[in-house]
Write an enzyme that holds these catalytic residues in place. Structure first.
Site, PDB file in Angstrom:
ATOM      1  N   SER A   1      40.266  38.267  50.983  1.00  0.00           N
ATOM      2  CA  SER A   1      40.587  39.361  50.066  1.00  0.00           C
ATOM      3  C   SER A   1      39.756  40.610  50.268  1.00  0.00           C
ATOM      4  O   SER A   1      40.157  41.696  49.840  1.00  0.00           O
ATOM      5  CB  SER A   1      40.453  38.885  48.617  1.00  0.00           C
TER       6      SER A   1
ATOM      7  N   GLU B   1      37.759  49.700  35.304  1.00  0.00           N
ATOM      8  CA  GLU B   1      36.549  48.882  35.296  1.00  0.00           C
ATOM      9  C   GLU B   1      36.382  48.295  36.689  1.00  0.00           C
ATOM     10  O   GLU B   1      37.343  48.174  37.441  1.00  0.00           O
ATOM     11  CB  GLU B   1      36.662  47.774  34.252  1.00  0.00           C
TER      12      GLU B   1
ATOM     13  N   LYS C   1      42.513  45.422  46.761  1.00  0.00           N
ATOM     14  CA  LYS C   1      42.588  46.228  45.536  1.00  0.00           C
ATOM     15  C   LYS C   1      43.413  47.502  45.712  1.00  0.00           C
ATOM     16  O   LYS C   1      43.992  48.010  44.749  1.00  0.00           O
ATOM     17  CB  LYS C   1      41.183  46.580  45.054  1.00  0.00           C
TER      18      LYS C   1
END
Length: 596
Positions: A578, A312, A290
């Site tokens: 991830s 969010e 991210k």
């Protein structure tokens, strides 16, 4: 696909090329050659093109002093070098560089001498010859992750086959587009640009309406239309701004910890009978992929003058990454998170607050990611003039799906280079989990034009598709509109959205990014699913086999890896890990306790 029109000699021709859709123009400063410009004429052309296209100065064996003088006085954005400039000379130039190399059998070795610049591959007889050559020779460099431009004999008649053969970053033409020496033909320039773009497929960008095939678009209230248009225009301009990407690369290197390793999972490989590599995104700063997107969008927000950032988050990793980027750049940060996700991810809530973010608990609906995104959109509509909405996945209205994809594509770009160095070839299979879809598209996108590479996305089947408690819109949903774009969503016959469920908060979403929907319908990627129980078992499996605790999200991909290896023994597989599982350990302890 980028198109550069070179050899411009007048303001009129430059304006014509820009209006026809060119992304870059070339200004020739090689004395004694056709179309060479004097500085005053070049300045006039540059002023007319400022802010609209990339302005590239063309040089051949010029002194550093001459290059510097013309870059400053003409206001060039990049330099193109056609001579025998040494790697040391190129490395010392403080500007974006396109190095011209001849397209012959020695190309890979010569390209390796210039590792960090764009390459323009021309006819073996020399740059600017105007003669065609075997454009497929450039494909190997593209396959190795190099940013390649094609030149040499390209015309409206042959640019399509050349693009399909090499899949370059851009194309460049000059003499073939002229009505007379030194004067461009508007008709041929327009035909060249149209043919080049038609040959490149929609992986580069959606159409003018923001659609990948039948999916995408901008379904937003009227108050948000100016905001998404402003962001789209800003991002389109930044795509052609080398200084933005240079800043982002430096931030990734010095702050985010890139490149992340490509790790050969020896024990897993032996156990499964395949060669398995893990792309270690959990080792990036903040513990997941991210941060790649958060840093990039925070830099965009600063360019736009937006000081208040909203986001969010589901699993909390995007919230943490956004709070981190805001702390890094001194921006105000507010994060919306479903109350149920806050319970499951209490550690990440504290991390966000520690970083200075204000976390809003969302109590409506299922109190998970869908509801958090809805609240964030409402905030944005209310405070649109002062606020930047930093969306965390390849979802939402255009330009977010392509913007987030582009910022995450660094994953696949690194994998391409790393797997070629480790194995000497591309992988057989890529595997990644799918929620909104950013980590998967980040891995898949740079391999889109390699049909021999299978791409497998893994959705969250929750308690099972037949029970209805899952997060698998691609497997069990239908096309519809959610959060600003059209894609596959979980909905009833009246279009009402079903609540999603997954053990992984980051996959607990009833929709998916529109580009994944396009990949599904076109057959370019395969989408499968793993249940909560399978993911939990895979969570334990990787921890005990490799000493790596994956996030619950990534554990879904591990579950598919175990199935896929049994069906395709001996395959070379890259799996995108991830995120790390620290955030899930407490929940796993409770679930494993209940299981026993």
């Amino acid at each position: 696909m980028h198109v550069k029109i070179c050899g411009l000699t007048s303001v009129a021709d430059a304006r014509m090329a820009i209006e026809a859709g060119a992304d870059a123009i070339g200004l020739n400063f090689v004395e004694g050659t056709p179309r060479a410009l004097d500085p005053e004429c070049a300045r006039e052309i540059s002023r007319a093109a400022a802010g609209r296209v990339l302005r590239v100065g063309v040089f051949r064996d010029a002194t550093r002093e001459r290059v510097a003088e013309l870059v400053e006085s003409v206001a060039l954005d990049a330099v193109q070098l056609h001579g025998e400039e040494s790697p040391e000379y190129v490395a010392d130039l403080p500007y974006p560089v396109i190095k011209v190399l001849a397209g012959d059998a020695t190309l890979p070795a010569r390209a390796a001498r210039y590792p960090k610049v764009d390459l323009l591959i021309d006819h073996p007889s020399g740059g600017g010859s105007g003669q065609s050559w075997n454009y497929e020779l450039a494909r190997e460099l593209v396959s190795r992750g190099r940013r390649v431009w094609l030149a040499g004999g390209l015309s409206p008649e042959n640019v399509g086959p050349a693009v399909r053969a090499a899949r370059p970053h851009g194309v460049d033409a000059s003499s073939s587009l002229e009505s007379e020496p030194g004067r461009k033909s508007a008709q041929r320039v327009r035909a060249f640009i149209e043919a080049a773009r038609a040959a490149s497929d929609s992986r580069d960008r959606p159409d003018a309406r923001g659609y990948f095939g039948d999916y995408g678009g901008r379904f937003v209230p009227e108050t948000l239309v100016p905001a998404v248009e402003e962001l789209s225009e800003t991002y389109d301009a930044l795509c052609e701004d080398p200084s933005f990407w240079d800043s982002l690369r430096e931030e990734r290197r010095t702050y985010a910890g890139r490149p992340t390793p490509l790790y050969f999972a020896e024990r897993v490989s032996e156990d499964l009978g395949c060669r398995v590599y893990l792309k270690r995104e959990e080792l990036a700063h903040t513990g997941a992929h991210k941060i790649n997107n958060a840093i990039g969008q925070a830099l965009i927000a600063r360019r736009m003058g937006k000081r208040r950032i909203i986001a969010e988050t589901g699993a909390g990793q995007h919230g943490v990454a956004t709070a981190t980027a805001c702390a890094r750049y001194g921006l105000e940060c507010e994060v919306y998170m479903g109350a149920e996700d806050m319970r499951r991810q209490a550690l990440n809530v504290f991390r966000m607050e520690l970083l200075g973010a204000r976390v809003h608990a969302v109590e409506s609906g299922s109190r998970t990611l869908k509801d958090a995104m809805s609240e964030a959109l409402r905030d944005w509509a209310t405070n649109v003039r002062t606020t930047y909405y930093l969306i965390g996945s390849t979802a939402g209205p255009d330009p977010y799906p392509r913007l987030v994809r582009d910022l995450q594509a660094v994953i696949g770009e690194e994998v391409r280079e790393q797997i070629l160095a480790a194995e000497g070839r591309l992988p057989d299979i890529l595997i990644a989990c799918i929620g909104g879809g950013s980590n998967a598209l980040g891995l898949f996108h740079p391999f889109y034009d390699e049909p021999q590479v299978q791409m497998v996305g893994v959705e969250a089947a929750g308690e099972g598709l037949t029970l209805g408690r899952h997060s698998a819109p691609l497997a069990a949903g239908s096309p519809g509109v959610l959060h600003g774009s059209r894609s596959y969503v979980m909905q009833d016959d009246a279009g009402q959205i079903f609540p999603a469920h997954s053990i992984a908060a980051g996959l607990d979403y009833p929709g998916v990014g529109p580009e994944h929907a396009f990949y599904k319908d076109s057959g370019r990627a395969e989408y499968v699913y793993a249940t909560d129980a399978e993911a939990l078992d895979a969570f334990v499996y990787l921890a005990r086999m490799e000493g790596i605790i994956p996030a619950f999200e990534s554990a879904h991909a591990i579950a598919e890896l175990r199935k896929r290896a049994a069906r395709a023994p001996g395959s070379l597989i890259v799996l995108n890990l991830s995120g790390r599982g620290d955030k899930d350990v407490a929940e796993a302890r409770d679930l494993l306790g209940k299981k026993t």
